[in-house]
Every structure is written in C-alpha cells, then in structure tokens.
Design an enzyme around this catalytic site. Sequence first.
Site, short mmCIF file in Angstrom:
data_model
loop_
_atom_site.label_atom_id
_atom_site.label_comp_id
_atom_site.label_asym_id
_atom_site.label_seq_id
_atom_site.Cartn_x
_atom_site.Cartn_y
_atom_site.Cartn_z
N GLU A 1 83.83 18.85 24.12
CA GLU A 1 83.10 18.48 25.12
C GLU A 1 83.48 17.53 26.38
OE1 GLU A 1 79.91 16.49 22.74
OE2 GLU A 1 81.20 15.62 21.13
N CYS B 1 77.07 24.27 20.61
CA CYS B 1 75.88 23.64 20.00
C CYS B 1 75.13 22.81 21.09
CB CYS B 1 76.16 23.21 18.82
SG CYS B 1 77.37 21.79 19.20
N ARG C 1 78.38 16.83 11.85
CA ARG C 1 79.21 16.21 12.73
C ARG C 1 79.16 14.64 12.56
NH1 ARG C 1 77.13 15.49 18.79
NH2 ARG C 1 75.72 13.92 18.00
N HIS D 1 43.98 35.57 38.76
CA HIS D 1 45.18 34.67 38.79
C HIS D 1 45.56 33.96 37.74
CE1 HIS D 1 47.48 31.08 39.76
NE2 HIS D 1 48.33 31.77 40.48
N ARG E 1 73.32 16.24 13.72
CA ARG E 1 73.52 14.82 14.31
C ARG E 1 73.47 13.79 13.61
NH1 ARG E 1 71.09 17.99 18.90
NH2 ARG E 1 72.64 17.88 20.88
N GLY F 1 80.03 21.40 22.73
CA GLY F 1 79.13 20.28 23.19
C GLY F 1 78.77 20.40 24.65
N ASN G 1 76.04 19.89 26.52
CA ASN G 1 75.74 18.99 26.97
C ASN G 1 76.66 17.84 27.70
OD1 ASN G 1 73.26 19.85 25.95
ND2 ASN G 1 73.39 18.69 24.11
C1 PEP Z 1 76.38 18.14 23.17
O1 PEP Z 1 77.14 17.34 24.02
O2 PEP Z 1 76.55 19.15 23.82
C2 PEP Z 1 76.23 18.12 21.90
C3 PEP Z 1 75.74 18.99 21.18
O3 PEP Z 1 76.30 16.79 21.43
P1 PEP Z 1 75.27 15.37 22.08
O4 PEP Z 1 73.99 16.31 22.43
O5 PEP Z 1 74.68 14.96 20.59
O6 PEP Z 1 76.02 14.81 22.73
MG MG Z 2 77.82 15.68 22.84
#
Ligand code: PEP
Ligand code: MG
Length: 881
Positions: free
Chosen positions: A750, A836, A621, A458, A565, A771, A773
């Site tokens: 974003e 990104c 950015r 395992h 960034r 973006g 995120n």
């Molecule tokens: C995002 O928002 O996807 C992004 C890349 O910017 P940050 O993570 O810096 O807000």
């Molecule tokens: Mg962002």
Amino acid sequence: MSKKYVYMFKEGNGKMRELLGGKGANLAEMTNLGLPVPQGFTISTEACTQYYEDGKQINKDIQAEIMENIDKLEKLVGKKFGDKQNPLLVSVRSGARASMPGMMDTILNLGLNEEVVEVIAAKSGNPRWAWDCYRRFIQMYSDVVMEVGKKYFEQLIDKMKEKKKVTQDVELTADDLKELASQFKAEYKAKIGKDFPTDPKEQLFGAIKAVFRSWDNPRANIYRMDHDIPYSWGTAVNVQMMAFGNMGNDSGTGVAFTRNPATGEKGLMGEFLVNAQGEDVVAGVRTPMPIAQMKEVFPEAFAQFENVCKTLENHYRDMQDMEFTIENKKLYMLQTRNGKRTAAAAIKIACDLIDEKMISEQEALMQIDAKSLDMLLHPTFDTKALKDADKNNVVGKGIAASPGAATGTIVFTAEDAVEEGKKGKKVILVRLETSPEDIEGMKYAQGILTVRGGQTSHAAVVARGMGTCCVSGCGDIKMHEEEKYFELAGKTFREGDALSLDGSTGNIYDCAIKTVPADPNSGYFGRIMSLADKYKALGVRTNADTPSDAKQAAAFGAQGIGLCRTEHMFFDADRIGAFREMICSDTVEEREAALAKIEPMQQADFEGLFEALGGYPVTIRFLDPPLHEFVPTEEADIKALAKAQNKSVKRIHEIIDSLHEFNPMMGHRGCRLTVTYPEIAVMQTKAIIKAAINVKKKHSAWNIVPEIMIPLTGEVKEMKFVKDIVVKTADAEIKAAGVKLKYEVGTMIEIPRAAITADEIATEAEFFCFGTNDLTQMTFGFSRDDAGKFLGAYYGAKIYESDPFARLDQKGVGSLMKTAVELGRKTRPNMHCGICGEHGGDPSSVEFCHNIGLSYVSCSPYRVPIARLAAAQANIKNPRK
Ligand code: PEP
Ligand code: MG
C-alpha cells in the site's frame, strides 16, 4: 475522403452503437429487419465530440452534411421542410451509447410554423390535431432548447382549461389550442427577448445543438459518474420523420416491454394512451391504460405489434423496451433497446432465457449488471409487521413501480431529501411527478411516491435503475407541493411524518414498518451465483472485522477473509478503554499490562472468525490505527483513562498532545507501530496462533492456516524486523502447545515504494495483498480524509471522471499493482496476491484484478455477490489460462 458524420437509418446497423448511439443503431437495425420505422438519419457521436472540439459550434462541413441528409430524407418520404403542400415534420432525439436519463431526450413536431400548421390542418381536415402539435412543439422547444421552464406553459394550459371549464387537455378545441399557441409564443418572446423561430432549419440546428449541449449538463455528468460512462463518448442525435399519435381516436402512442422490467415475468407489459404523443406517457402527465387494452382499441395494430415484439426479442436475444405510435391505425416503431430492469428481473430473465435456449450460461451472466445485485440485498418488510400494517395502516395504493420496502419520514423536495439523507435520516420523497432535476434527491431517498405517472414514468424508470423502492401514480393523493403537505384517505400528511411504501404491491402505509434483510441464496439469485462461481477464476474473499460480519459474508458466498482490521475490534465502548491504555502507556510494563487485557478479546474474536469461515483462509492484519481516530477527545473519557492508568488528567493531556500528528494518515501507524512497540506484535501473534490452535482442535478436518498480514510496509528490512518477531513468537507458541500448525506471514502493498521493490519484499513476505485505499492515497498524494473537499472541482473540470478511491485508477495505481505482482512472483513464483482496498467490490476494478493475475479480491460482505459476478464476467471476457 473527409469523415462521415451523418448516416441515414438504412446505412447503419445494430453493431454501430459507438458511432450511432444505442437508439440510432437500433433504428438502423429495425429498418434492416423491415420493421415499420419512420425514416430518418443519425448524426454520429463523433459529430458531438467535434462540436466540443470546435468550441461548441457545429462546423460548416457537418452543417452541410446534415442538410444533404435532410435532402435525402425529403426525397425518400416525399415531404419537404416548410413546404406548402407536403411539409416534413421531424422528431429530434438524443441517443448515447448507453441510454442516459440525465440528457435531453426528445423534441417532437419540429418543422412547424404559422404557415405549416395551417397546411397540415387543411390537409388532414383535423385542425385540432394540427394546433395541438404546434403548441406542443413550442412548449418542448422552449423548454429543452431554450431552457424556459415547462411550468410557465403548463400554467397557461391550466388557465385555459379553467376558462373553458374543462379538466382534460383533450377537451380543448382547435381554437383553444390556437389561442394557446399564440400565448406560448408571447411567453417565449417575453422570456427570450426574440420571436419564436419560424425557419425549420433554424429550429433543427437549435435542437441538435441542445442535444449536444445536454451531454455536458450537470444531471448527465452525475449520471455518467454513477455509471462509469466516459465523457469522451459523446451522444448521437436522431432526426426522424414524425408519426402522429395525436391525430384523433384512431391514433395513439405507447411504450412496452417484452417482459416485466420489475419482476422479469414473461409477457408483454406496457402502457398506452389514445390520441396522445410520446411525452404524455413518459412524463406521467396523463395516467395511461395497460397495453392489453390496446387489443380492444386497435386489434390489427396490436396483432402486428405482438409479432414485432417477438421478432425483436428473438433478434436481440434479450428483453426489449420499445416505443411505438399508431397513426390512423397504422403501427410505427420509434425505438427498441435492451430494457432496463430491476436486479430481480435481470436474474429471472437471464435464467429464463437460458431455459428457453435463447442464450448460453455465459451470455446470461454477461447480461446482468453486477453492480445492480446490490438491490437484491436490500431489505423487505418484516412479515409480521407487514401483516399488522396491512390490516390497519394502508392509506392508499399506487402503481408498484420499483420493488423493495421503504420506511422513512416524508420530504417534498429533492433538496430536502439530499439534506436529510446526508444527515443519515431515512426519507420518503413525495412528488407530484419527478423530473431529471430530482435525481440527486432520489438517490438519497429510501422510497419515492408520486401522484402521477405509470410504470414508465420518469420516477419509475429512474427508481428501478437505482434499486430504490417506488410507488407511482397514486391519483388519490391531493397534493399541495408548495405548502409541503398532502391529503390521502381523509388524513393530512406533512413533512417529517412517517410513511412506508411497498414497491412490490404499490401499498402506502401511514406508519413506520420494520424491515428485514433479503435472502440472497435462494431461487434465481442462487442459480446465478452458482453459475458465477462456475465461470470465475478469481477468488472472492471478504473484509470482515467481527464474527457476525464474517458469517454474513460467508452466507453471501465469501471464500475467505482477505482483511480483518484488528483495530476495528476496539470501537465498542467496553473495549476502547483498554486500547487507549495501550496507546497512552508511558512504559513497556504499562503497555504490556494493557495488552494483557486486550489479548483474550482478540483471541476470542479470531476464534469467531475461523469458525465463521469454516476452514477457508483467514487473513488477519496487525493493528493499523491512525492514532487520531483512537485517542480520547472527550474530557470524561480522558478522566476515565487517567483513573484506569493511575495517572493525573494533566499527564494524559500531555500524552495526547505528544501523540498529535500533523498528518496522521502518513504518521505513526501500520508496521511502524511494531517497530517502536514490538510487544504489540507479540501479543497479536499469540492471540492469532492460540485461536487457530483452539479451532483446529475442534475441527480437525479444517485446513487452518492463519495468514498474518503486516500493514504499510515500505522496505524489506522493515518487513524482516516484524516478521522475525512474529515467527519467534508463533513458533514458541506452537511448540508450547505441542501441535502442528502452518501459518503464513505476508504484507499489504500500500506504499508505492513497496510496489516497486516488491521483488525484495517478497524475499520475506509470503503473500501480498494490495491496500489500494492507501496505495491510491500515496500514489496521488491526496489524503483519504481530505480529498472529498477538492475532488468535486476535478470532476467539474473533467480532470478526473470518477473517484479514484472508488474506482481503481488503472493507469497509475494499477500499473504499480501490475509491477508488484510481476516482481513479487519473480522472487516467489506461487505467492498469492489479493486486493482488500475498497476497489475489491467495484466491477471494473475486479476485472482489472483478474487481468493482472491476482488470486482473489476481498470486499465488504454486501459486495461479495457483486464481486463474484464481476469475476465471472471478467473471466468470460478474458479467460485465464
Ligand atoms: C487499504 O489501505 O486499502 C486498506 C485496506 O487498509 P485501510 O483501509 O485499513 O488503511
Ligand atoms: Mg491501508
């Protein structure tokens, strides 16, 4: 006609994986190929789904269909459940579409009871074997079906061995095993409160339900999340006539790979045990012999097995992982599947199979799990440090089960590994043997060391799957697991002591050894990566904030920077002061003074980025600092800031208080900062343009076109406001320098509003970059900083099956992206669009980005190779016109 839920092996085939699971489909395929497979049937994955729909019950219709197939099997093999002449015994095994170590795997010898055991004892003239089968069955059934821990039974075996003064299980006699069987049943009754079931049908349905149930156990759920396996798939169940490897010295059992799963080396590799059943090999209870020795013990069966291996590898055109049993010298194939392998083995096998003309380049690329490439980027030992350690610090050697180098401090339980790992500590998990309960801890460990078990134990299998270094089967270790120490080479090792493991040699070192990062560009890896580039349509860029990250990413094959960034350039202690001065300025003059300090730092960094990428595009950015991450909180920092700005500490406190936001993630960040403080955009534009001009002067052949990216735009007028500042400043700067320089001004998408007004936004923005995120945060309405606290409950309730911040939510966030690309390109047909957010390095998300026509994905440097391969796979599956 009602739905069919059960298929005899000869009714299926290898293509029916979705319905029959991997194991079932392959058993059917091997049957069709005429290989020696003990016959049986597969209960489909749809039966599992139905079981859950019916409130965790096997409904009457499915029960009846299973019994019909038992009838068919009985007729086919001439044996009957519970029969006094010719009793049928079966194995019951789970088998999902993708093999899943978190699930129940196997119950053997089902169908035995007090009467049947006597029948097979008399018929075979081998009562020892018969009672061994029975006690194993009780033990397995109790463990996997009724969840009575294995340890209670192992303790009874240990007591019996002590009483009989023997050390090996095989030394116990028929009477000893008979006695054990009744002790086991008593143990069962004590724990469960009922007698052990004697009716084979009751046993069978108990086992089938246990397989279905195991689809939803916590281990399986963790595994599924890690491997993107949908809950809705369900698992199949295979019921197969037993072949016995424990019938005596003419019998045995083993597992083998057609190529080495750790290195990819061509040639049979595996392990084998005489007079044993399957679980003895896999559980690592006895240390098996190498497969090559089987040639001496069972020459005929071995020759036949070698032929079967060739047939299977040629048929599946991939490395096979097989289980087999020899019963009285006769070979039976119990399983075959495309073998799990380390990333190093995967790339070698893929290249070798191309060279052997077994598969095409595209098939080779499809064969490699893109995520697994991460393993190749893991460190190895520093050569010099290793040389010294080889001389002085080797304290033992085990089996080199999963390659790589690991250094850390010892822990003895999976829980401790999790706890220490979460604190960021590097730990080595040392266990007698591992079991599925240890998976979470194994994930956190740098390396795993076990006392028992071979290449296929395992620990070995799971560690290889995770890309974690593992040394298994170091039998020299005297383990005191409960007391948390072990002895090896005359030394005592306790929790917290340093230990290093070499998963490629099996060496164990009593010290920490320096590790170095791996080289991703040579050999098979380099070849696979250039093939990936040949077949991909998407560009792959990187998210890099510093010249050193950018260099690393370029070495991994990044074709540009998709996101720098700029706020991350100020985390260093010697820079954060100036940044805080900017944030805490009271007047434009003060802010400009702080910006004047920042500008040369930025310009130098940007020059480093352009240099590192050698002419590939670089997207920079504008500042997007969630303010709470940057304002000082320590009193000493506050005092230093007061001094630098010639203000009172009280005033700084007041400013900090005034900057407080209830929801900083949706606060004064992104382009909102430029709208309130245009001088920041002026400074950043100057730094970018000056840097580009300087680098262009040095490298006239490079096509330097800086891409200036505005974050968090939601409205076209906002975009225009910022762009106007950029254009005015940039043009003045270029004019003053008397040079020609093209540049682009684009925006991140974003905010949902930006996505749905993308046609308007594109009248100003010259490119888009998603973006995801923030787009995920804003679309779901969960804070990126807080979602971790409640998402666990969502996974538990199966509302979400994966973390939307790691794996793109294609339905919601993805549809906003698709809309934005379509609208944006209506206005500006050739605009480039990228991604990104973190998703840019996740293979399934990369595939989605390919499918919606993005120009590139951008991800962290260490995920660039993963994204390159995932992009190639996406284009092979769905070629771009
Ligand atoms: C995002 O928002 O996807 C992004 C890349 O910017 P940050 O993570 O810096 O807000
Ligand atoms: Mg962002």
